[in-house]
Design a protein around this motif. Structure first.
Motif, PDB file in Angstrom:
ATOM      1  N   ALA A 103     -24.711  51.809   6.458  1.00 38.34           N
ATOM      2  CA  ALA A 103     -23.286  52.615   6.001  1.00 38.34           C
ATOM      3  C   ALA A 103     -23.353  53.804   5.133  1.00 38.34           C
ATOM      4  N   ARG A 104     -24.231  54.017   4.234  1.00 38.01           N
ATOM      5  CA  ARG A 104     -24.367  55.219   3.387  1.00 38.01           C
ATOM      6  C   ARG A 104     -24.982  56.296   4.085  1.00 38.01           C
ATOM      7  N   ALA A 105     -25.812  55.862   5.123  1.00 36.80           N
ATOM      8  CA  ALA A 105     -26.319  57.217   5.831  1.00 36.80           C
ATOM      9  C   ALA A 105     -25.584  57.667   6.772  1.00 36.80           C
ATOM     10  N   ILE A 106     -24.427  56.909   7.300  1.00 34.72           N
ATOM     11  CA  ILE A 106     -23.433  57.313   8.133  1.00 34.72           C
ATOM     12  C   ILE A 106     -22.211  58.097   7.449  1.00 34.72           C
ATOM     13  N   VAL A 107     -22.230  57.881   6.149  1.00 34.19           N
ATOM     14  CA  VAL A 107     -21.146  58.479   5.392  1.00 34.19           C
ATOM     15  C   VAL A 107     -21.827  59.891   4.891  1.00 34.19           C
ATOM     16  N   GLN A 108     -23.026  59.947   4.747  1.00 33.13           N
ATOM     17  CA  GLN A 108     -23.722  61.241   4.560  1.00 33.13           C
ATOM     18  C   GLN A 108     -23.527  61.952   5.726  1.00 33.13           C
ATOM     19  N   GLU A 109     -23.790  61.509   6.912  1.00 35.28           N
ATOM     20  CA  GLU A 109     -23.744  62.175   8.122  1.00 35.28           C
ATOM     21  C   GLU A 109     -22.336  62.806   8.346  1.00 35.28           C
ATOM     22  N   LEU A 110     -21.245  61.980   8.038  1.00 34.35           N
ATOM     23  CA  LEU A 110     -19.781  62.488   8.060  1.00 34.35           C
ATOM     24  C   LEU A 110     -19.467  63.417   7.125  1.00 34.35           C
ATOM     25  N   LYS A 111     -20.394  63.487   5.914  1.00 36.49           N
ATOM     26  CA  LYS A 111     -20.230  64.463   4.877  1.00 36.49           C
ATOM     27  C   LYS A 111     -18.633  63.906   4.062  1.00 36.49           C
ATOM     28  N   LEU A 112     -18.467  62.756   3.882  1.00 36.67           N
ATOM     29  CA  LEU A 112     -17.463  62.340   3.102  1.00 36.67           C
ATOM     30  C   LEU A 112     -17.742  62.343   1.527  1.00 36.67           C
ATOM     31  N   LYS A 113     -16.690  62.442   0.718  1.00 39.67           N
ATOM     32  CA  LYS A 113     -17.004  62.466  -0.609  1.00 39.67           C
ATOM     33  C   LYS A 113     -16.353  61.096  -1.003  1.00 39.67           C
ATOM     34  N   ARG A 141     -11.301  57.217   8.991  1.00 39.62           N
ATOM     35  CA  ARG A 141     -10.975  56.778  10.184  1.00 39.62           C
ATOM     36  C   ARG A 141     -12.090  56.680  11.137  1.00 39.62           C
ATOM     37  N   GLU A 142     -12.810  57.981  11.171  1.00 33.65           N
ATOM     38  CA  GLU A 142     -13.978  58.204  12.006  1.00 33.65           C
ATOM     39  C   GLU A 142     -14.948  57.203  11.449  1.00 33.65           C
ATOM     40  N   ILE A 144     -14.639  54.208  10.281  1.00 36.24           N
ATOM     41  CA  ILE A 144     -14.464  52.948  10.506  1.00 36.24           C
ATOM     42  C   ILE A 144     -14.838  52.536  12.086  1.00 36.24           C
ATOM     43  N   LYS A 145     -14.661  53.606  12.926  1.00 36.78           N
ATOM     44  CA  LYS A 145     -14.931  53.664  14.350  1.00 36.78           C
ATOM     45  C   LYS A 145     -16.667  53.398  14.329  1.00 36.78           C
ATOM     46  N   LYS A 146     -17.226  54.347  13.824  1.00 39.00           N
ATOM     47  CA  LYS A 146     -18.748  54.225  13.886  1.00 39.00           C
ATOM     48  C   LYS A 146     -19.422  53.084  13.183  1.00 39.00           C
ATOM     49  N   LEU A 147     -18.867  52.592  12.095  1.00 42.41           N
ATOM     50  CA  LEU A 147     -19.291  51.263  11.431  1.00 42.41           C
ATOM     51  C   LEU A 147     -18.933  49.948  12.332  1.00 42.41           C
ATOM     52  N   ALA A 148     -17.732  49.948  13.299  1.00 44.08           N
ATOM     53  CA  ALA A 148     -17.553  49.056  14.061  1.00 44.08           C
ATOM     54  C   ALA A 148     -18.406  48.927  15.253  1.00 44.08           C
ATOM     55  N   GLU A 149     -18.859  50.206  15.775  1.00 42.22           N
ATOM     56  CA  GLU A 149     -19.859  50.294  16.700  1.00 42.22           C
ATOM     57  C   GLU A 149     -21.375  49.750  16.456  1.00 42.22           C
ATOM     58  N   GLU A 150     -21.458  50.040  15.049  1.00 37.30           N
ATOM     59  CA  GLU A 150     -22.773  49.754  14.766  1.00 37.30           C
ATOM     60  C   GLU A 150     -23.109  48.358  14.421  1.00 37.30           C
ATOM     61  N   PHE A 151     -22.105  47.789  13.741  1.00 40.18           N
ATOM     62  CA  PHE A 151     -22.298  46.311  13.316  1.00 40.18           C
ATOM     63  C   PHE A 151     -21.361  45.291  13.913  1.00 40.18           C
TER      64      PHE A 151
END
Length: 499
Positions: A103-113, A141-142, A144-151
């Motif tokens: 999940a931290r890797a996905i946060v870095q890809e989306l560049k969320l603070k 919102r984006e 949550i979509k990626k985390l739901a698809e991943e897990f």
């Protein structure tokens, strides 16, 4: 102690979950629960497993403290967790670290603070709660979509403060104990720098801030005590005016009610009681000034001065103790002299030790010492030198130039001796007891001539030594002194063969 029959136990139980989170559940089945039991509780869209942390009337007090109403919104406890329930719960908890890293890797890809601090899976693995902290609002919102698809689970995002984050992670504080926020502290109150000012603490951010990066919660623990003690202490905004100069406030001891002042250009601080400070402030307001602040302190604060004097007195007594030890050691050294004199007086005289050679005549008289030029003093008496007489009387002998020594050959002629050859004087011939030659190893020069012995003119052949006669030590060792390699034991160099 038995419970009365008419007493009805409170049916709500406090249950603790991961990260110190606690909630209240109703024991509708009247299960015999004990603190620490794992129970399966009802949660929205499934069930979860927690541990009983509190039961009985104490739960009622906690609900009143947290202002939780006892109504139908409180969910119920299903059962005590079985082994199969605990196996599924442990498998779900083992997936939490890998889920958080992805999940931290996905946060870095989306560049969320935002900062993900923890993940908690529900016991039935139908929902995952992500705890994060952020300074501003975050549009996830984006995410949550990626985390739901991943897990492949329902995702819930919950924002927590930095203090709650430190409580969930845990750690050891600067006091050496576990963090208060992760053990017992649940309500976080705001802490300001004024709490540090009231307690006379240094305003150093590195010392006042905790592991969460905010001011320590423990700054509020003793704040009320300090506020009560500061009521009678005056607020000194300007220096105290005295005839010796202006006295500036340096430090305040709140509980001892003593204020320390120092003059400009002077490194000494003077303790002044609060009552005296109030008097000086009144005198300055009326336009009057005291003589000297330090003298007033000595008159009104004898205890502080006596404490300093007693401390210095203790140091003086410590020095005297070490001085007494040195005196004892000196007395011990002086006591050894009489013992040495007794040993010297009890030592045997040379007459008593006849078995040892002494080098003195039997009468015990000293042999007269000959002069360097070979002439003895008249009468056979040794006259002391003038330098020694002066030295014996305690005078400093005058430095006289030492006469130059005659060469060795001239000195031997003046004494009537023949000059020496080489390093050793020639031996005198012995007329009696001729000694036959002994079988000794021949030098290298003699072996080269076919082992032909060469007789030396200086030394005649000796005969056998009579029985009972011993060779002197000096003559025994004479043949081994200064012998050159390749020379015979007699000491005289072997003659070279003629060409």
């Amino acid at each position: 102690m038995e419970i009365p029959v008419s007493f009805k136990e409170f049916d709500i139980v406090e249950v603790r979950f991961k990260g110190g989170r606690k909630e209240f559940f109703r024991n509708i089945n009247h299960l015999p629960l004990i603190t620490g039991d794992a129970v399966v509780v009802d949660v929205p869209n499934g069930h979860h497993i927690g541990h009983v942390s509190l039961k009985g009337e104490l739960v009622r007090l906690q609900m009143n403290k947290k202002k939780v109403q006892n109504n139908d919104e409180i969910r119920s406890i299903y059962r005590v967790a079985t082994e199969k329930d605990m196996e599924k719960f442990n498998l779900a908890r083992e997936q939490e670290p890998t889920t958080m890293y992805r999940a931290r890797a996905i946060v870095q890809e989306l560049k969320l603070k935002m900062k993900l601090s923890d993940v908690e899976y529900q016991a039935d693995k139908t929902k995952a709660t992500f705890f994060y902290s952020a300074d501003d609002r975050v549009d996830f919102r984006e995410l949550i979509k990626k985390l739901a698809e991943e897990f492949k689970v329902r995702i819930e995002m919950r924002q927590i403060s930095l203090r709650h984050e430190a409580g969930r992670l845990g750690g050891i504080g600067s006091c050496g104990r576990e963090l208060c926020c992760s053990t017992w502290l649940t309500d976080f109150k705001s802490v300001s720098t004024t709490a540090a000012r009231y307690q006379n603490l240094s305003l150093n951010p590195s010392k006042l801030s905790g592991q969460c990066g905010r001011l320590k919660c423990c700054l509020n623990y003793e704040l009320e005590t300090y506020m009560d003690a500061l009521k009678d202490i005056p607020n000194v905004n300007r220096p105290l005016q005295t005839k010796a100069g202006d006295a500036f406030l340096q430090k305040t001891d709140i509980f001892r009610r003593i204020m320390w002042f120092g003059y400009r250009g002077d490194s000494n601080w003077f303790p002044v009681p609060v009552e005296r400070v109030q008097e000086v402030l009144k005198m300055n307001a009326a336009g009057d000034m005291p003589e000297n602040l330090a003298e007033e302190v000595k008159k009104q604060l004898p205890e502080v001065v006596d404490f300093v004097e007693s401390l210095e007195g203790n140091l003086d007594r410590l020095d005297e103790q070490y001085k007494a030890k040195k005196k004892r050691n000196k007395k011990k050294g002086k006591g050894t002299a009489p013992a040495a004199e007794a040993l010297a007086t009890g030592a045997p005289t040379p007459e008593a030790r006849r078995d040892q050679p002494t080098g003195r005549p039997a009468g015990g008289e000293r042999r007269p010492r000959p002069e360097r030029n070979g002439n003895r003093p008249e009468g056979g008496e040794n006259k002391p030198r003038p330098e020694r007489e002066a030295q014996a009387k305690g005078q400093q002998p005058q430095g006289k130039p030492r006469p130059e020594r005659e060469p060795r050959a001239d000195r031997e002629q003046n004494q009537g001796r023949p000059p020496r050859e080489g390093n050793r004087p020639p031996r005198q011939e012995r007329a009696q007891n001729p000694r036959p030659p002994q079988n000794k190893p021949q030098p290298m020069a003699a072996q080269a001539l076919g082992n032909a012995t060469v007789a030396t003119p200086d030394r005649p052949e000796r005969g056998p030594r009579p029985e009972g006669e011993q060779r002197g030590r000096r003559s025994r060792n004479r043949g081994h002194r200064n012998r050159k390699p390749g020379a015979p034991e007699g000491g005289s160099p072997s003659p070279q063969p003629e060409a």
